[in-house]
Write a protein that holds these residues in place. Structure first.
Motif, mmCIF file in Angstrom:
data_model
loop_
_atom_site.group_PDB
_atom_site.id
_atom_site.type_symbol
_atom_site.label_atom_id
_atom_site.label_comp_id
_atom_site.label_asym_id
_atom_site.label_seq_id
_atom_site.Cartn_x
_atom_site.Cartn_y
_atom_site.Cartn_z
ATOM 1 N N THR A 294 0.839 -1.199 0.000
ATOM 2 C CA THR A 294 0.000 0.000 0.000
ATOM 3 C C THR A 294 0.872 1.246 0.000
ATOM 4 N N ASP A 295 0.192 2.392 -0.049
ATOM 5 C CA ASP A 295 0.909 3.645 0.146
ATOM 6 C C ASP A 295 1.018 3.921 1.649
ATOM 7 N N GLY A 313 -0.923 -14.098 9.486
ATOM 8 C CA GLY A 313 0.084 -14.402 8.473
ATOM 9 C C GLY A 313 0.175 -13.409 7.347
ATOM 10 N N MET A 314 -0.299 -12.177 7.556
ATOM 11 C CA MET A 314 -0.263 -11.151 6.517
ATOM 12 C C MET A 314 0.712 -10.050 6.930
ATOM 13 N N GLU A 315 1.737 -9.820 6.112
ATOM 14 C CA GLU A 315 2.695 -8.758 6.346
ATOM 15 C C GLU A 315 2.326 -7.536 5.502
ATOM 16 N N TRP A 316 2.800 -6.369 5.949
ATOM 17 C CA TRP A 316 2.515 -5.121 5.243
ATOM 18 C C TRP A 316 3.804 -4.519 4.702
ATOM 19 N N ASP A 317 3.726 -3.953 3.513
ATOM 20 C CA ASP A 317 4.853 -3.267 2.899
ATOM 21 C C ASP A 317 4.330 -1.978 2.277
ATOM 22 N N HIS A 318 5.079 -0.899 2.467
ATOM 23 C CA HIS A 318 4.639 0.410 1.995
ATOM 24 C C HIS A 318 5.622 0.927 0.952
#
Length: 621
Positions: A294-295, A313-318
């Motif tokens: 995401t932003d 089990g969900m990682e976030w990346d910006h």
């Protein structure tokens, strides 16, 4: 002929195969990007810049060669054809060559690439360009205005528009854009992006973003009222380009809308929660993504929400701040939905103010929230069946292909046992609802169950699904109770967004505000109340007049009228209808002499207030 027919009959299959159209072996198979394996090279080969004089010398050498051939016997017409010259020009050059003159062309006037602009004019243009050719409103007219002003101050001849235009476009476009574009726009246009991300499986990375949809919606009950433009949050699989989930809302993006879109993406779409899905295989795309890209918006950077996603089990990346092109996949998909689909709907606003002038959005708006939500789901189904420019097949075919290749991790699918727990984790919460003897009031409905009996009188929290209000989860000390809706009202939507928006609209629109209990709402009631006031005033005036009038001695009561004075012809006579039965309406038969006869009552408890009595004091008896 007979032999030919016999050969065709002997090999009918071969003839049929020869006539069958050729099939592309890549139909339905995505054409993936991959690294070429060619090592990078930094080799630089200098190039030779040819000047105008060098080109003219080469042209003169070609002409000399043809003239020498003409002197050796080549026909002059053939020489004209080879050099592309007219007869007069050819013979003039031929004579100059024979007489030993130079046949290299010498152009008169300003050389190509040169200019007659004076140094003062160039200085004025440069000063105007540096100071006033800035920002998105920069133009040749602005440059010309200030250049002429500087020429006038310095005593130079005013520059022409043609001169200003030539000066401006002699500057490289990149340098001009550096002065007129924002940093983001400049990086988007000239930023060097040689690397291409290659994802090796489904659900390995999904992109999420939201935007305001270019359409005006109407209220579901009052269809002449505009409720505004909805927001859409969309999640797309970066590998197959299928849209795993989306969520529409009339409110600005928040954690609730992000969680709702994520729940839609993870859950199996054949559940009863997704009532707009017509066929079981219409939307077979679901699962827990490994990375959500995401932003840096506030709703995407909440630490508590990111931690809750990590538990599943969900990682976030910006993506990097200020580099919008890193989200190109989701940006292009959302843009395509607007320009190729939404802009053709009634009530569309277009992408900008210029487009909106021809739409008449408020006049043409017809769709309410639920209708547009269903239309959007069907439009996504159509999108899944269109050939994608990057994949060279449809997103549905790409998803099916990768799944058949073992690139779909089935362990990242929510099990039936965990579906409820997942929904509860990502559902919004409404706090402080009192449990009444009849249940819980929520969203204009009543929810009740025998399990709530021991919690009557307490305030408890409620979790609900935005797209299905048929039941709620009630938080109690030992867990969550699933409570079904027991009573609802006609016309209430089952979608939270539709109900909530109409409720908020009712608060803002005076004509839609619900009237309080006891409010007079009848055309005859006001006049009846006015007459009541008049009656009270008349009674008060009559009482006042009576009390102020002089008192007179009481007169004896008038004698009853004599029956002899009554005219028989003035008496109304009503005939008896033998077809009807006349029954007595009272159980007690009164005698004439018993009516209002005073009687002595010894026990005061037996006194009937409606019957006159004579009370006897026992002491005097």
């Amino acid at each position: 002929m007979d032999n030919k027919h016999s050969e065709e009959e002997a090999h009918p299959l071969e003839n049929t195969m020869a006539l069958a159209p050729a099939r592309n072996p890549y139909d339905g198979v995505p054409r993936d990007w991959k690294e070429s394996g060619v090592p990078p090279s930094d080799e630089v080969i200098p190039s030779q810049v040819r000047t105008i004089d060098q080109r003219e010398e080469q042209l003169a050498d070609e002409r000399r060669s043809v003239f020498e051939q003409v002197d050796q016997g080549l026909r002059a017409s053939r020489g004209m054809e080879l050099l592309g010259l007219k007869k007069s020009h050819f013979y003039k050059l031929l004579d100059d060559h024979r007489n030993g003159k130079n046949i290299v062309r010498n152009h008169k006037g300003t050389p190509k690439g040169g200019s007659r602009t004076t140094s003062g004019q160039v200085a004025a243009l440069g000063k105007a360009y540096d100071k006033h050719y800035v920002g998105p409103k920069a133009s040749i007219s602005e440059l010309l205005t200030w250049a002429r002003r500087y020429c006038e101050r310095s005593g130079e001849k005013a520059v022409s528009r043609h001169t200003a235009r030539r000066y401006l476009y002699a500057i490289p476009e990149k340098d001009r854009d550096r002065k007129t574009l924002t940093n983001e726009q400049f990086n988007q246009k000239y930023g060097f992006k040689p690397k291409k991300l290659i994802i090796d499986g489904l659900l390995r990375r999904v992109s999420m973003d939201h935007t305001r949809v270019d359409i005006l919606l109407v209220d579901e009950f009052n269809r002449d009222l505009i409720i505004g433009r909805p927001w859409i949050t969309m999640i797309i699989c970066d590998r197959s380009r299928v849209i795993l989930g989306f969520y529409l809302s009339m409110e600005t993006p928040s954690l609730n809308t992000v969680a709702a879109a994520l729940a839609f993406a993870v859950m199996n779409k054949d559940s009863s929660l997704f009532g707009f899905v017509t066929y079981p295989e219409e939307y077979p795309f679901f699962g827990i993504p490994s990375v959500i890209y995401t932003d840096n918006a506030a709703e995407f950077t909440s630490d508590a929400f990111i931690q809750q996603c990590q538990e599943w089990g969900m990682e976030w990346d910006h993506r990097p701040i200020g580099k919008k092109w890193y989200g190109g996949i989701i940006e292009r998909v959302i843009g395509s939905f607007m320009t190729t689909s939404v802009h053709f709907l009634p009530g569309s606003t277009g992408s900008n103010v210029v487009e909106r002038q021809g739409f008449e959005s408020e006049l043409n708006a017809k769709l309410d929230f639920e209708q547009f939500a269903e239309w959007m789901l069907k439009e996504i189904t159509v999108y899944h069946g269109k050939i994608h420019a990057s994949l060279r097949c449809t997103p549905r075919q790409a998803f099916t292909h990768y799944k058949s290749q073992g690139k779909y991790d089935s362990s990242r699918v929510i099990s039936k046992e965990d579906e409820t727990r997942f929904l509860i984790d990502f559902c919004p919460t409404s706090f402080g609802h009192k449990v009444h003897s009849y249940g819980i009031n929520f969203a204009g409905r009543r929810y009740a169950s025998d399990a709530l009996e021991e919690y009557v009188g307490q305030n408890i929290d409620v979790k609900y699904l935005q797209y299905d209000l048929s039941y709620i989860w009630v938080k109690v000390p030992h867990g969550f109770l699933k409570i079904s809706c027991s009573y609802t009202r006609d016309g209430l939507a089952m979608h939270w967004e539709s109900y909530s928006n109409h409720k908020q609209l009712s608060k803002r629109m005076p004509g839609l505000i619900n009237k309080a209990s006891g409010t007079i709402d009848d055309e005859f009631a006001p006049s009846a109340m006015d007459r009541q006031e008049e009656i009270l005033q008349e009674a008060a005036a009559m009482k006042t007049a009576f009390m102020n009038a002089p008192k007179q001695p009481a007169l004896p009561p008038p004698l009853p009228p004599s029956a002899e004075g009554v005219a028989l012809d003035e008496v109304e006579v009503h005939p008896i209808d033998d077809s009807k039965f006349y029954v007595q309406t009272d159980d007690v038969i009164w005698e004439e002499d018993e009516i209002l006869r005073p009687r002595i009552i010894l026990d005061t408890d037996e006194i009937d207030l409606l019957v006159p009595v004579l009370i006897v004091d026992p002491k005097e008896g």
